[in-house]
Design a protein around this motif. Structure first.
Motif, PDB file in Angstrom:
ATOM      1  N   GLU A  43     114.481  69.464 -30.725  1.00  0.00           N
ATOM      2  CA  GLU A  43     115.571  70.174 -30.060  1.00  0.00           C
ATOM      3  C   GLU A  43     115.972  71.374 -30.903  1.00  0.00           C
ATOM      4  N   LEU A  44     115.916  72.553 -30.308  1.00  0.00           N
ATOM      5  CA  LEU A  44     116.280  73.794 -30.982  1.00  0.00           C
ATOM      6  C   LEU A  44     117.716  74.161 -30.620  1.00  0.00           C
ATOM      7  N   GLY A  45     118.628  73.987 -31.575  1.00  0.00           N
ATOM      8  CA  GLY A  45     120.042  74.238 -31.321  1.00  0.00           C
ATOM      9  C   GLY A  45     120.717  72.979 -30.808  1.00  0.00           C
ATOM     10  N   CYS A  46     120.849  71.983 -31.668  1.00  0.00           N
ATOM     11  CA  CYS A  46     121.353  70.677 -31.215  1.00  0.00           C
ATOM     12  C   CYS A  46     122.871  70.641 -31.082  1.00  0.00           C
ATOM     13  N   ILE A 103     116.323  79.008 -36.642  1.00  0.00           N
ATOM     14  CA  ILE A 103     115.297  78.770 -35.628  1.00  0.00           C
ATOM     15  C   ILE A 103     114.329  79.952 -35.503  1.00  0.00           C
ATOM     16  N   GLU A 104     114.794  81.143 -35.820  1.00  0.00           N
ATOM     17  CA  GLU A 104     113.887  82.291 -35.798  1.00  0.00           C
ATOM     18  C   GLU A 104     112.762  82.132 -36.817  1.00  0.00           C
ATOM     19  N   LEU A 105     112.966  81.263 -37.801  1.00  0.00           N
ATOM     20  CA  LEU A 105     111.959  81.010 -38.842  1.00  0.00           C
ATOM     21  C   LEU A 105     111.405  79.589 -38.719  1.00  0.00           C
ATOM     22  N   HIS A 132     118.915  93.251 -28.456  1.00  0.00           N
ATOM     23  CA  HIS A 132     118.950  91.931 -29.077  1.00  0.00           C
ATOM     24  C   HIS A 132     118.061  90.908 -28.372  1.00  0.00           C
ATOM     25  N   ASN A 133     117.350  91.316 -27.322  1.00  0.00           N
ATOM     26  CA  ASN A 133     116.562  90.364 -26.524  1.00  0.00           C
ATOM     27  C   ASN A 133     115.577  89.543 -27.356  1.00  0.00           C
ATOM     28  N   LYS A 134     115.048  90.148 -28.420  1.00  0.00           N
ATOM     29  CA  LYS A 134     114.042  89.456 -29.233  1.00  0.00           C
ATOM     30  C   LYS A 134     114.615  88.267 -29.989  1.00  0.00           C
ATOM     31  N   LYS A 135     115.938  88.161 -30.019  1.00  0.00           N
ATOM     32  CA  LYS A 135     116.571  87.016 -30.677  1.00  0.00           C
ATOM     33  C   LYS A 135     116.630  85.784 -29.764  1.00  0.00           C
ATOM     34  N   ARG A 136     116.316  85.963 -28.494  1.00  0.00           N
ATOM     35  CA  ARG A 136     116.346  84.834 -27.562  1.00  0.00           C
ATOM     36  C   ARG A 136     115.333  83.768 -27.977  1.00  0.00           C
ATOM     37  N   TYR A 146     106.089  78.832 -31.364  1.00  0.00           N
ATOM     38  CA  TYR A 146     106.083  77.469 -30.833  1.00  0.00           C
ATOM     39  C   TYR A 146     104.667  77.007 -30.493  1.00  0.00           C
ATOM     40  N   LYS A 147     103.849  77.933 -30.018  1.00  0.00           N
ATOM     41  CA  LYS A 147     102.494  77.585 -29.604  1.00  0.00           C
ATOM     42  C   LYS A 147     101.642  77.078 -30.765  1.00  0.00           C
ATOM     43  N   THR A 148     102.013  77.414 -31.993  1.00  0.00           N
ATOM     44  CA  THR A 148     101.216  76.971 -33.146  1.00  0.00           C
ATOM     45  C   THR A 148     101.392  75.479 -33.411  1.00  0.00           C
ATOM     46  N   PHE A 149     102.571  74.933 -33.072  1.00  0.00           N
ATOM     47  CA  PHE A 149     102.791  73.502 -33.359  1.00  0.00           C
ATOM     48  C   PHE A 149     103.018  72.646 -32.117  1.00  0.00           C
ATOM     49  N   LEU A 150     103.128  73.256 -30.938  1.00  0.00           N
ATOM     50  CA  LEU A 150     103.239  72.496 -29.692  1.00  0.00           C
ATOM     51  C   LEU A 150     101.834  72.082 -29.256  1.00  0.00           C
ATOM     52  N   LYS A 151     101.623  70.803 -29.033  1.00  0.00           N
ATOM     53  CA  LYS A 151     100.284  70.313 -28.709  1.00  0.00           C
ATOM     54  C   LYS A 151      99.817  70.819 -27.349  1.00  0.00           C
ATOM     55  N   ASP A 152      98.529  70.845 -27.132  1.00  0.00           N
ATOM     56  CA  ASP A 152      97.974  71.231 -25.836  1.00  0.00           C
ATOM     57  C   ASP A 152      98.475  70.254 -24.780  1.00  0.00           C
TER      58      ASP A 152
END
Length: 220
Positions: A43-46, A103-105, A132-136, A146-152
């Motif tokens: 969860e990102l931002g609990c 979370i940005e890191l 500021h859109n890139k902070k979303r 996220y794609k680097t650690f989210l499984k297929d």
């Protein structure tokens, strides 16, 4: 609303057995830390822990990593989790790891070997100004990480009250190879089951503001 400083927050977190003080230390080793082979959800931002406490108590077969940035809010989440587990008759919190991290890191604390099955992004800051859109948290800049650690075949469950953020996020997901598996602009009227309400969701629903919701599937 700005949360007041709580002098007791950091000492209480430091004494908490499921609070992780140095998340990057466990990069690539989260399964080892949980000491089982159960799937891991993130969860990102609990926030104050309304969502993660319910999820963790109801799904003991799933491991949860809950991330936020402020010690004050995490201390409230810790108390919420302990209370919920006590109410459920669960003697120890073993399937949640709570931590403070930017979370940005997020790629500093997770990598491809962590194999996250699901990510929850609930009512994140919409950052409406174009500059500021890139902070979303749903922006392409973040999705690449996220794609680097989210499984297929892994999923991102995204909720928001903000129409513009929701529409832009659909585009971000599609541009980054995600498949929109489920989508609704009014979650509570949709009949969808299996979604636990968050603190913001409860508040917005009481105000008559519908929750926009989608499930984005990663197809590597």
């Amino acid at each position: 609303m700005r949360l007041r400083r709580k002098p007791w927050a950091r000492p209480e977190l430091a004494a908490c057995h499921f609070f992780i003080s140095d998340p990057p230390k466990y990069k690539g080793r989260w399964q080892e830390l949980f000491n089982n082979n159960n799937p891991i959800h993130l969860e990102l931002g609990c926030g104050k822990g309304v969502f993660i406490s319910e999820m963790g108590a109801a799904n003991q077969h799933i491991n949860y990593i809950a991330v936020d940035i402020k010690s004050e809010v995490l201390a409230l989440a810790k108390r919420k989790i302990v209370k919920k587990y006590d109410e459920a008759g669960i003697t120890s919190v073993n399937n949640i790891k709570l931590m403070s991290h930017n979370i940005e890191l997020i790629d500093n604390m997770l990598d491809s070997t962590d194999d996250i099955e699901r990510i929850y992004i609930n009512f994140c800051n919409p950052w409406p100004k174009r500059a500021h859109n890139k902070k979303r948290l749903t922006h392409s800049k973040q999705l690449v990480k996220y794609k680097t650690f989210l499984k297929d075949g892994g999923e991102i469950w995204f909720k928001t009250d903000n129409d513009e953020l929701f529409q832009h996020s659909i585009k971000y997901f599609e541009e980054n190879g995600f498949i929109i598996k489920y989508i609704t602009e009014d979650l509570h009227a949709s009949g969808f089951e299996g979604s636990i309400p968050t603190e913001h969701e409860i508040m917005f629903t009481e105000q008559g503001i519908p929750t926009k919701f989608l499930i984005a599937l990663l197809n590597k």
